[in-house]
Write a protein that holds these residues in place. Structure first.
Motif, mmCIF file in Angstrom:
data_model
loop_
_atom_site.group_PDB
_atom_site.id
_atom_site.type_symbol
_atom_site.label_atom_id
_atom_site.label_comp_id
_atom_site.label_asym_id
_atom_site.label_seq_id
_atom_site.Cartn_x
_atom_site.Cartn_y
_atom_site.Cartn_z
ATOM 1 N N THR A 1 -5.877 24.001 -17.541
ATOM 2 C CA THR A 1 -5.369 25.022 -18.440
ATOM 3 C C THR A 1 -6.225 26.263 -18.285
ATOM 4 O O THR A 1 -7.443 26.194 -18.375
ATOM 5 C CB THR A 1 -5.435 24.535 -19.889
ATOM 6 O OG1 THR A 1 -4.665 23.337 -19.981
ATOM 7 C CG2 THR A 1 -4.875 25.568 -20.838
ATOM 8 N N ASN B 1 11.576 24.603 -10.789
ATOM 9 C CA ASN B 1 10.123 24.678 -10.946
ATOM 10 C C ASN B 1 9.458 23.613 -10.072
ATOM 11 O O ASN B 1 9.835 22.441 -10.123
ATOM 12 C CB ASN B 1 9.818 24.449 -12.441
ATOM 13 C CG ASN B 1 8.369 24.660 -12.791
ATOM 14 O OD1 ASN B 1 7.466 24.292 -12.054
ATOM 15 N ND2 ASN B 1 8.132 25.231 -13.968
ATOM 16 N N VAL C 1 1.336 20.717 -18.559
ATOM 17 C CA VAL C 1 2.021 21.771 -19.310
ATOM 18 C C VAL C 1 1.703 23.135 -18.721
ATOM 19 O O VAL C 1 2.594 23.979 -18.536
ATOM 20 C CB VAL C 1 1.621 21.719 -20.801
ATOM 21 C CG1 VAL C 1 2.138 22.948 -21.539
ATOM 22 C CG2 VAL C 1 2.164 20.451 -21.456
ATOM 23 N N SER C 2 0.430 23.377 -18.404
ATOM 24 C CA SER C 2 0.030 24.656 -17.831
ATOM 25 C C SER C 2 0.702 24.901 -16.484
ATOM 26 O O SER C 2 1.236 25.983 -16.227
ATOM 27 C CB SER C 2 -1.488 24.709 -17.669
ATOM 28 O OG SER C 2 -1.888 25.871 -16.987
ATOM 29 N N ASN D 1 4.583 25.416 -17.265
ATOM 30 C CA ASN D 1 4.911 26.572 -18.106
ATOM 31 C C ASN D 1 4.623 27.895 -17.410
ATOM 32 O O ASN D 1 5.387 28.857 -17.537
ATOM 33 C CB ASN D 1 4.151 26.498 -19.426
ATOM 34 C CG ASN D 1 4.745 25.476 -20.383
ATOM 35 O OD1 ASN D 1 5.732 24.812 -20.052
ATOM 36 N ND2 ASN D 1 4.150 25.340 -21.559
ATOM 37 N N ARG D 2 3.512 27.975 -16.694
ATOM 38 C CA ARG D 2 3.192 29.213 -15.983
ATOM 39 C C ARG D 2 4.251 29.511 -14.931
ATOM 40 O O ARG D 2 4.659 30.663 -14.733
ATOM 41 C CB ARG D 2 1.820 29.114 -15.312
ATOM 42 C CG ARG D 2 0.645 29.099 -16.268
ATOM 43 C CD ARG D 2 -0.654 29.114 -15.501
ATOM 44 N NE ARG D 2 -0.844 30.387 -14.813
ATOM 45 C CZ ARG D 2 -1.607 30.537 -13.733
ATOM 46 N NH1 ARG D 2 -2.209 29.495 -13.207
ATOM 47 N NH2 ARG D 2 -1.752 31.716 -13.172
ATOM 48 N N SER E 1 7.422 28.397 -14.918
ATOM 49 C CA SER E 1 8.682 28.749 -15.593
ATOM 50 C C SER E 1 8.652 30.191 -16.070
ATOM 51 O O SER E 1 9.657 30.917 -15.977
ATOM 52 C CB SER E 1 8.935 27.809 -16.777
ATOM 53 O OG SER E 1 9.281 26.512 -16.336
ATOM 54 N N ALA E 2 7.506 30.630 -16.577
ATOM 55 C CA ALA E 2 7.378 32.012 -17.050
ATOM 56 C C ALA E 2 7.545 32.992 -15.895
ATOM 57 O O ALA E 2 8.188 34.042 -16.040
ATOM 58 C CB ALA E 2 6.028 32.206 -17.731
ATOM 59 N N THR F 1 7.082 17.909 -20.668
ATOM 60 C CA THR F 1 8.000 19.022 -20.419
ATOM 61 C C THR F 1 9.423 18.664 -20.816
ATOM 62 O O THR F 1 9.802 17.493 -20.838
ATOM 63 C CB THR F 1 7.978 19.406 -18.919
ATOM 64 O OG1 THR F 1 8.863 20.499 -18.693
ATOM 65 C CG2 THR F 1 8.385 18.235 -18.040
#
Length: 481
Positions: free
Chosen positions: A43, A355, A372-373, A376-377, A379-380, A408
């Motif tokens: 993270t 992703n 998650v990191s 999520n990064r 996907s962003a 996720t």
């Protein structure tokens, strides 16, 4: 860099401070304002450098490679920036050497011992004016310790020369600089003063341990030591941060320019390249939604991992458009950040963007927060490029378990046909594998980072279209069955 690992994502504790920390698990080199450099998967924490937008670097190419071999998995990447050829050559040499060592390791690749994975990823430290800085972060469990290390690479556009980290400091100021480092390291638990003096006094040892240096956003200099380099391994990694006021008098002319461009970046990067290639981005636009009914006709979902890549992805999009074929691209976040225009072009042409993590680690080896990191990064980055968040993810190496699934809301996608195009760089062989093995409604695994894989696509499209196949996205295939 010695063979000992480092954990570079350490909190900066202020001016003229240092930190000792131990590894807490696989981490993630950040290309944004996240961790300065850490294990693939971590993270992000406070960054010692400003965020660099790689999409603004003209002519940038990300050199990527990977293997899906479960007994020898690896993923590597480094940037190739026009004008910085000497620096690119140094990074290439390092990556090829580490990869050759990893592949020759009997435990990793010959003995079939699953669980060992090589990951080399990159982070831009500064890309401004006439200076370029990149950190390569390596995770290699087949090496000593926890297998973590990092090295910073620097390019001086004014002089047209590649520089190592010690080149940030002036020769006549080395004694004062080293004295300051010693003062802030001595007395720390696990640091032996005599051993420290020997390490920093010997030119070869000094060069090996002073290989990860970068400026903080306020102009201080952060020096990170591999775990075990200047203290016993149990003491963890050590970081010393020297304030701008302290370090500036000791900097070389190049170091001062790097410091200035880090604190107050210019709007452009000019390394004196004689030619900067301009990437042609396809402008194909899908004509409405796909109305293919996969219950009535033969459907096939081609999927491409690890991109986007220059120029391969653009070429692939042109091939797909010729046959009105749609595909699913499982993209790597650090590559999306470098080439958002290609991701936009793929989506605009009716393809699906999925992703594939930020920098391709085995997600099953990471803690929940690290998974998650990673996702999520990415996907962003995809949403920033296309305006739409992805709904699918492909776990690197196809490795997924209940912990990853629970981390996720993205739906995992594996495959029915593996072309093994990462192993066989032969366009005809890749094409024949698909043509001979596919069945109705299969999902096919390929990689758009390999020119030979992209070159195989016209033959695949031509032959299977003649056999009545329709090429659709994974989500469309699922929705119409």
């Amino acid at each position: 860099m010695r063979i000992h690992p480092l954990v570079p994502s350490l909190l900066l504790l202020g001016t003229l401070s240092f930190t000792a920390a131990c590894s807490s698990g696989p981490g993630e080199p950040s290309g944004s304002a996240g961790a300065a450099s850490a294990r693939p998967g971590s993270t992000p924490g406070p960054s010692p450098v400003r965020s660099v937008d790689p999409s603004k670097i003209k002519g940038l190419e990300i050199v990527s490679d990977s293997s899906e071999n479960k007994s020898c998995p690896f993923a590597t990447s480094y940037p190739d920036v026009p004008g910085a050829e000497a620096m690119t050559a140094a990074m290439k040499k390092y990556v090829e050497r580490r990869l050759a060592t990893f592949r020759s390791n009997s435990a990793a690749c010959e003995g079939g011992a699953e669980g060992l994975e090589l990951n080399i990823s990159h982070q831009f430290l500064v890309a401004s004016g006439d200076v370029l800085g990149v950190r390569l972060s390596t995770q290699d469990p087949s090496s000593a310790g926890s297998g973590l290390s990092a090295t910073t690479y620097w390019y001086d556009g004014k002089a047209g020369a590649y520089r190592t980290a010690p080149g940030l400091v002036a020769e006549d100021a080395r004694t004062a600089f080293l004295g300051a480092l010693k003062d802030r390291l001595k007395g720390r638990e696990g640091v032996d003063a005599a051993s420290l003096d020997d390490t920093l006094s010997d030119p070869a040892s000094r060069a090996a341990v002073l290989d990860d240096m970068a400026f903080t956003a306020d102009g201080g200099l952060r020096v990170a030591f591999d775990r075990g380099d200047v203290g016993v391994p149990a003491a963890g990694a050590l970081t010393v941060t020297l304030s701008k006021e302290t370090v500036t008098p000791w900097l070389s002319a190049f170091g001062k320019r790097v410091q200035r461009q880090t604190v107050t970046p210019s709007r452009s990067l000019d390394l004196g390249a004689t030619h900067t290639p301009t990437q042609a981005v396809p402008t194909h636009t899908a004509s409405g939604d796909d109305d293919t009914n996969c219950k009535r006709v033969r459907c096939l979902a081609l999927t491409f991992d690890d991109g986007p890549a220059v120029p391969e992805t653009a070429t692939l999009l042109t091939y797909l458009a010729r046959y009105k074929a749609r595909a699913t691209f499982f993209t790597v976040g650090q590559n999306v950040a470098a080439h958002p225009d290609l991701v936009r072009a793929a989506a605009r042409a009716g393809n699906e963007i999925g992703n594939h993590s930020w920098n391709h680690p085995d997600l099953t080896k990471l803690a929940r927060g690290q998974v998650v990191s990673q996702l999520n990064r990415t996907s962003a980055a995809i949403e920033a490029a296309t305006g739409k968040a992805p709904t699918l993810f492909r776990p690197p190496y196809g490795a997924v378990n209940p912990r990853v699934r629970a981390a996720t809301r993205l739906s995992p996608v594996l495959w029915d046909v593996d072309t093994e195009d990462w192993k066989y760089r032969d366009a005809d062989k890749v094409a024949r594998t698909v043509i001979d093995k596919v069945r109705r409604n299969d999902v096919v695994l390929m990689h758009d980072i390999h020119p030979t894989s992209v070159a195989a696509v016209p033959q695949i499209l031509r032959t299977l279209t003649a056999r009545g196949y329709h090429f659709v996205t994974v989500s469309h295939l699922r929705a119409t069955l």
